[in-house]
Write an enzyme that holds these catalytic residues in place. Structure first.
Site, mmCIF file in Angstrom:
data_model
loop_
_atom_site.group_PDB
_atom_site.id
_atom_site.type_symbol
_atom_site.label_atom_id
_atom_site.label_comp_id
_atom_site.label_asym_id
_atom_site.label_seq_id
_atom_site.Cartn_x
_atom_site.Cartn_y
_atom_site.Cartn_z
ATOM 1 N N GLU A 1 0.806 -1.228 0.000
ATOM 2 C CA GLU A 1 0.000 0.000 0.000
ATOM 3 C C GLU A 1 0.836 1.273 0.000
ATOM 4 O OE1 GLU A 1 -0.888 -2.686 1.719
ATOM 5 O OE2 GLU A 1 -2.849 -3.120 0.832
ATOM 6 N N HIS B 1 -10.815 -5.223 9.842
ATOM 7 C CA HIS B 1 -11.323 -5.107 8.466
ATOM 8 C C HIS B 1 -12.677 -4.419 8.387
ATOM 9 C CE1 HIS B 1 -8.065 -7.621 7.226
ATOM 10 N NE2 HIS B 1 -8.519 -7.769 6.010
#
Lengths: 329, 326
Positions: B62, B131
């Site tokens: 990322e 998440h």
């Protein structure tokens, strides 16, 4: 093979190195006088690395670096007056007084900036290289970084992506032996940083040669040759990492008590300094060049004097400057 | 051209496809955007249509996805970087906050960052604490960045196209549980919605509900329930957390004198806090009651279905909050 520099070019490299040295010495004084604020990371010691690396590039190529960026900016040809004005936080500075010492850039000269977050500019370098490749341009990016940045995630993600995408980047590690005050051997599993490139060595097309040479970063000729060759490879095939062994003769930033190294160690490097060494080489190579070198020394001093004058006489940024360029209007 | 009823997923795909057809500089990079077709199938078929050059699979990295997209944008491309879920954007926070949002300012306007970072947000899918975040408000804290969160297919298409055409960096946040929601959406390839404009999604006179993203759904359902009890809620969908457009909120508040803010964020330092502060500052003379906030509970989200839902906002919670006010 690197283009062989002629006498005029070599004298210009000497000029750049001396200019950087005088500029940095003056910055230290101005910092003590309170005219420069914030952090100040001097490029005293590694001049040969910056000058040699930038000299290996063409106009259309790209340079990006970390926060020890003054020397790179001057080598890339940023106006010394406007660089000094940035140091003093003036409106005429290269970043309008909004960037400061760590954030020198000139879009037109493809100097994409100094960056204050360790490793933060490495993915940007990959992106700039991607843009060049995407647009079919024959350009290469040289991304300079300190040894300390090779331990951060950005380094590994950026090298890996550059290998996967065969990006035209030369990753140039300026190994000055310390990340702030922590010696390389105390911070990096791989003591020879160039070995880290091994992990990412095979680009997707099989041309990967990520691990380039370890060069003597105090020798401007050696750096020039290494980066010329690395850039050639990067243009044709993909990324290369070069490790330049250098040394910073001053503290990490101003006010560094330098408890992590001995005076003797610093002195031993002073005698191997890149400028004296290059001057000796030039004197040896070109009979009677001393007067020309002396003149360069004087001119550098004058250029820095003039830059300080320019900066001092420049206006401060205004409220309009404060609030401008947050967004594109 | 006519409108067509499509899902949010289809609206996003259409926006991306149209903008890629329109401008060669636009490309997509991210995890599983190519061969896989996008983890939410938004870019399915794109790699065949546009090729590997413009639909670029990346490693799971990322930091470099966001950072390289910033560099590419500075150097003249118009990247659409996909961060699979906003939970992973925490890894890219430095690249987004320190570089996407700041390089223009820091170098005095020398650089432009025409970048869109697309990501998905939200809980409610039993994915556990790491998440299930809805932290878009964190990104809205920083000047230099825009943050858009569409709540309908119509907005999704118009806002995404506007983001791609804009020269500023945009964090574009899609709710992972809303991709199948349908609405009529213009097929006109030049349909774009303005950046930083709120939208009144329902007219009413009794209370102003301020919301965005998934909150729009809870609020619309709640408004139907309230209507049966004779309470008419006006719903302002912010759509953009930055630029934040509160003018329609103020206009509505002058009429209703009451406000509930509905969002999936955690309760502290959220959009509700900002809206409440601005209402008391700008609308003090119109206030008949304190501003109420409906948000997630102040805990990490758990896995087990019933207690996860317990922690999230719902239409029932919105109804209850409104009834405390009117």
């Amino acid at each position: 093979m690197a283009r062989q520099p002629n006498k005029e070019t070599l004298l210009d490299w000497y000029r750049q190195m001396v200019l950087i040295r005088r500029f940095e010495e003056r910055c230290a004084e101005l910092y003590q006088q309170g005219l420069i604020g914030g952090f100040l990371h001097l490029y005293i010691g590694p001049e040969a690395t910056g000058v040699g690396a930038v000299a290996a590039l063409r106009e259309q190529d790209h340079v990006i670096t970390a926060y020890r960026d003054h020397g790179i900016a001057l080598a890339r040809g940023l106006d010394v007056n406007r660089v000094m004005a940035e140091m003093l936080g003036k409106r005429t500075g290269v970043s309008g007084g909004k960037g400061g010492s760590m954030h020198l850039a000139d879009r037109d000269l493809h100097m994409w900036g100094g960056y204050g977050i360790v490793g933060g500019h490495l993915p940007l370098a990959a992106g700039i290289a991607l843009a060049a490749k995407y647009q079919g341009k024959d350009e290469v990016v040289v991304a300079l970084m300190g040894d300390g940045s090779t331990n951060i995630g950005y380094f590994h993600e950026s090298l890996n992506l550059s290998a996967v995408w065969d990006l035209p980047v030369v990753w140039l590690v300026e190994n000055n032996q310390y990340g702030m005050g922590t010696a390389v051997g105390r911070a990096s599993g791989a003591v020879e940083i160039v070995n880290k490139a091994n992990a990412y060595c095979c680009g997707a097309d099989g041309h990967g040669m990520l691990q380039g040479p370890r060069v003597d970063g105090m020798d401007v000729m050696a750096v020039y040759d290494a980066i010329s060759e690395a850039a050639e490879h990067a243009r044709k095939y993909g990324p290369v990492l070069v490790e330049s062994l250098t040394y910073r003769l001053e503290g990490h930033s101003m006010g560094d008590p330098q408890r992590y190294r001995t005076k003797e160690e610093v002195e031993s490097f002073q005698t191997k300094g890149p400028i004296g060494r290059f001057r000796a080489l030039l004197s040896d190579k070109y009979k009677g060049v001393e007067s020309a070198l002396d003149r360069i020394d004087e001119e550098a001093l004058k250029a820095v004097d003039d830059a300080v004058e320019f900066a001092k006489n420049s206006p401060d940024p205004t409220y309009d400057d404060l609030v401008s360029h947050v967004y594109v209007d | 051209m006519a409108d067509k009823v499509i899902t949010i997923r289809e609206a996003l795909s259409a926006a991306l496809r149209e903008e890629m057809q329109r401008d060669e500089r636009v490309f997509i990079m991210g995890e599983e955007v190519g061969v896989w077709g996008g983890t939410y199938a938004v870019t399915r078929g794109f790699i065949d249509e546009f090729g590997e050059k413009r639909v670029r699979d990346t490693p799971i990295s990322e930091m470099v996805i966001a950072g390289a997209a910033v560099g590419a944008a500075m150097a003249g491309l118009r990247p659409i970087a996909e961060i699979m879920t906003i939970n992973f954007a925490f890894l890219a926070l430095d690249a987004i906050v320190n570089h996407a949002a700041k390089v223009r300012y820091m170098f005095n306007g020398q650089f432009t960052v025409p970048l869109v970072i697309r990501t998905t947000t939200g809980g409610g899918k039993q994915l556990g604490a790491t998440h299930s975040h809805a932290p878009e408000v964190i990104f809205a804290h920083f000047p230099g960045l825009y943050v858009g969160v569409p709540g309908t297919a119509y907005d999704a298409k118009g806002m995404l196209k506007a983001s791609i055409r804009d020269d500023n960096p945009v964090l574009f946040v899609e709710h992972s549980t809303m991709l199948q929601r349908r609405a009529a959406v213009p097929e006109d390839p030049d349909f774009v919605l303005p950046i930083g404009k709120s939208d009144v999604k329902r007219r009413g006179k009794d209370v102003t509900i301020v919301t965005y993203g998934k909150g729009l759904e809870w609020s619309m359902t709640a408004a139907d329930t309230l209507s049966k009890d004779g309470i008419e809620a006006e719903i302002v969908d912010l759509r953009w957390l930055r630029p934040l457009d509160l003018e329609p909120v103020f206009e509505s508040f002058k009429k209703t004198n009451r406000c509930v803010v509905v969002e999936e964020s955690l309760p502290m330092f959220n959009i509700g806090a900002e809206v409440a502060a601005q209402i008391q500052q700008e609308m003090f003379d119109y206030m008949d009651a304190p501003v109420k906030r409906v948000s997630a509970m102040d805990i990490p989200l758990p896995y087990s279905r019933e207690i996860e839902l317990m922690a999230l906002p719902s239409a029932e919670k919105v109804v209850a909050a409104v009834k405390e006010l009117v």
